[in-house]
Design a protein around this motif. Structure first.
Motif, PDB file in Angstrom:
ATOM      1  N   GLU A   1      45.244  30.600  41.313  1.00  0.00           N
ATOM      2  CA  GLU A   1      45.589  32.091  40.863  1.00  0.00           C
ATOM      3  C   GLU A   1      47.050  32.489  41.122  1.00  0.00           C
ATOM      4  O   GLU A   1      47.731  31.901  41.922  1.00  0.00           O
ATOM      5  CB  GLU A   1      44.694  32.990  41.565  1.00  0.00           C
TER       6      GLU A   1
ATOM      7  N   MET B   1      34.688  34.472  44.101  1.00  0.00           N
ATOM      8  CA  MET B   1      34.643  35.293  43.095  1.00  0.00           C
ATOM      9  C   MET B   1      35.642  36.235  42.884  1.00  0.00           C
ATOM     10  O   MET B   1      36.188  36.661  41.999  1.00  0.00           O
ATOM     11  CB  MET B   1      33.090  35.501  42.351  1.00  0.00           C
ATOM     12  N   TRP B   2      35.587  36.996  44.281  1.00  0.00           N
ATOM     13  CA  TRP B   2      36.332  38.115  44.543  1.00  0.00           C
ATOM     14  C   TRP B   2      37.879  37.701  44.252  1.00  0.00           C
ATOM     15  O   TRP B   2      38.601  38.424  43.571  1.00  0.00           O
ATOM     16  CB  TRP B   2      36.160  38.449  45.953  1.00  0.00           C
TER      17      TRP B   2
ATOM     18  N   LYS C   1      44.934  40.420  40.812  1.00  0.00           N
ATOM     19  CA  LYS C   1      45.507  41.838  41.310  1.00  0.00           C
ATOM     20  C   LYS C   1      46.501  41.899  42.348  1.00  0.00           C
ATOM     21  O   LYS C   1      46.868  42.781  42.680  1.00  0.00           O
ATOM     22  CB  LYS C   1      44.216  42.763  41.407  1.00  0.00           C
TER      23      LYS C   1
ATOM     24  N   ARG D   1      38.873  35.222  42.499  1.00  0.00           N
ATOM     25  CA  ARG D   1      39.288  34.615  40.983  1.00  0.00           C
ATOM     26  C   ARG D   1      39.558  36.165  40.227  1.00  0.00           C
ATOM     27  O   ARG D   1      40.008  36.157  39.002  1.00  0.00           O
ATOM     28  CB  ARG D   1      38.003  34.237  40.388  1.00  0.00           C
ATOM     29  N   GLU D   2      38.764  37.259  40.700  1.00  0.00           N
ATOM     30  CA  GLU D   2      38.763  38.359  39.827  1.00  0.00           C
ATOM     31  C   GLU D   2      39.568  39.543  40.451  1.00  0.00           C
ATOM     32  O   GLU D   2      40.167  40.351  39.605  1.00  0.00           O
ATOM     33  CB  GLU D   2      37.151  38.878  39.526  1.00  0.00           C
ATOM     34  N   ASN D   3      40.133  39.580  41.732  1.00  0.00           N
ATOM     35  CA  ASN D   3      40.659  40.796  42.329  1.00  0.00           C
ATOM     36  C   ASN D   3      41.761  40.136  43.234  1.00  0.00           C
ATOM     37  O   ASN D   3      42.809  39.559  42.642  1.00  0.00           O
ATOM     38  CB  ASN D   3      39.560  41.525  43.053  1.00  0.00           C
TER      39      ASN D   3
ATOM     40  N   GLU E   1      41.434  46.755  45.854  1.00  0.00           N
ATOM     41  CA  GLU E   1      41.228  45.465  45.198  1.00  0.00           C
ATOM     42  C   GLU E   1      41.403  44.394  46.383  1.00  0.00           C
ATOM     43  O   GLU E   1      41.141  42.968  45.925  1.00  0.00           O
ATOM     44  CB  GLU E   1      42.546  45.025  44.518  1.00  0.00           C
TER      45      GLU E   1
END
Length: 331
Positions: A180, A23-24, A139, A26-28, A204
């Protein structure tokens, strides 16, 4: 740490479990150490001609600084390995392929190269002794832009450039295997720890291991050699017909073309598909059945099926891939 293709690799790191790391990313942004991958340099006045005998890509049309996913094929139309080929400069190509296939890849390449050279062809292939890290996640671009003080709006997916990151010289490609946005960074062994530490200083960024790498890859509908692909599966059957260049479909000229090209229109006897399964996760080699209990292969999107998991039939549905939309930066 586990054994992986002759290397000792991390499944996960102490601060994040596999799901949290997934999840990190996918988000960061996450760093994956992929230094075990085989990196090679191909050059010579006949390099394009030779490389096109081994892979299905249309390399004559590949722009300078651009990359393409391609496949090494055998005489029977099976896949020896999947690979990313980059037109590094006017003289030649930078090629990255799988660590688990490196020994057989090099044996195959050099066997074909010797025959090519004996017929007067001019091409050389050199194994590069470099590290490789992948920075993956939405990110990632912000992190690299901050460290280089440059805008990457003109840096599109599957293109590469030489540059410095915090004083470290790298060859960087905007690509990856998580679905990603992100980068693969080829760097000297002497500088890789320094570069990784600089990246990890950014809030990040975290380290990620094989567990998250595999689940991210699976969600993105990307193949894993030795599982979704092997020497018995053709590009068409593996759902990778799109990697066969338009000109190559007409001209052929690569190993196994006589077996692969006739499969394109009918679609082959078998094909890789996506399944959403209810309940416990289905594992590799799980049997698939129709609703009447007949063991079958695949069917069209939306078809309801059954999958045997621990001797119990669970509901499943054929779905298109990727399971999670790709977030590649197209510029």
């Amino acid at each position: 740490m586990v054994e992986f293709a002759g290397w000792s690799m991390p499944v996960q790191y102490s601060n994040l479990g596999v799901l949290a790391s997934h999840m990190w990313t996918r988000e960061n942004s996450s760093i994956f150490d992929v230094s075990h991958m085989l990196q090679t340099r191909w050059e010579g006045k006949d390099v394009t001609k030779f490389l096109e005998t081994l892979v299905v890509a249309d390399l004559k049309s590949l722009p300078l600084g651009s990359s393409t996913l391609s496949l090494f094929t055998n005489e029977n139309g099976g896949i020896i390995d999947d690979t990313v080929i980059n037109k590094q400069d006017e003289k030649g190509y930078y090629v990255v392929s799988n660590a688990g296939c490196s020994e057989k890849d090099l044996k195959h390449i050099h066997s074909q190269l010797e025959s090519f050279q004996n017929k007067g062809g001019d091409c050389q292939v050199k194994t590069l002794d470099l590290s490789l890290i992948a920075l993956q996640g939405p990110k990632s671009c912000h992190v690299i832009e901050k460290l280089t003080n440059k805008s990457f709006k003109d840096f599109s997916f599957m293109t590469s450039r030489r540059m410095e990151i915090n004083g470290v010289e790298v060859y960087i490609t905007r690509c990856g295997y998580t679905g990603e946005d992100g980068f693969e960074i080829s760097v000297s062994h002497d500088d890789v720890v320094k570069l990784t530490e600089v990246l990890l200083n950014e809030p990040e960024v975290e380290l990620a291991g094989l567990g998250a790498r595999d689940s991210l890859r699976l969600e993105a509908g990307l193949c894993l050699y030795g599982h979704d692909l092997n020497e018995e599966i053709s590009p068409v059957e593996g759902g990778l017909t799109w990697t066969i260049g338009k000109n190559r479909r007409v001209e052929g000229g690569f190993l196994g073309a006589d077996k692969i090209l006739p499969q394109i229109k009918p679609g082959g006897l078998k094909r890789r598909i996506g399944l959403i399964v209810e309940g416990a996760p289905a594992r590799e080699n799980a049997e698939v059945f129709d609703l009447d209990g007949n063991s079958i292969g695949f069917h069209k999107q939306g078809t309801d099926l059954k999958v045997k998991v621990r001797n119990k039939l669970q509901d499943a549905k054929v779905t298109k891939m990727p399971f999670v939309p790709h977030q590649y930066y197209r510029g």
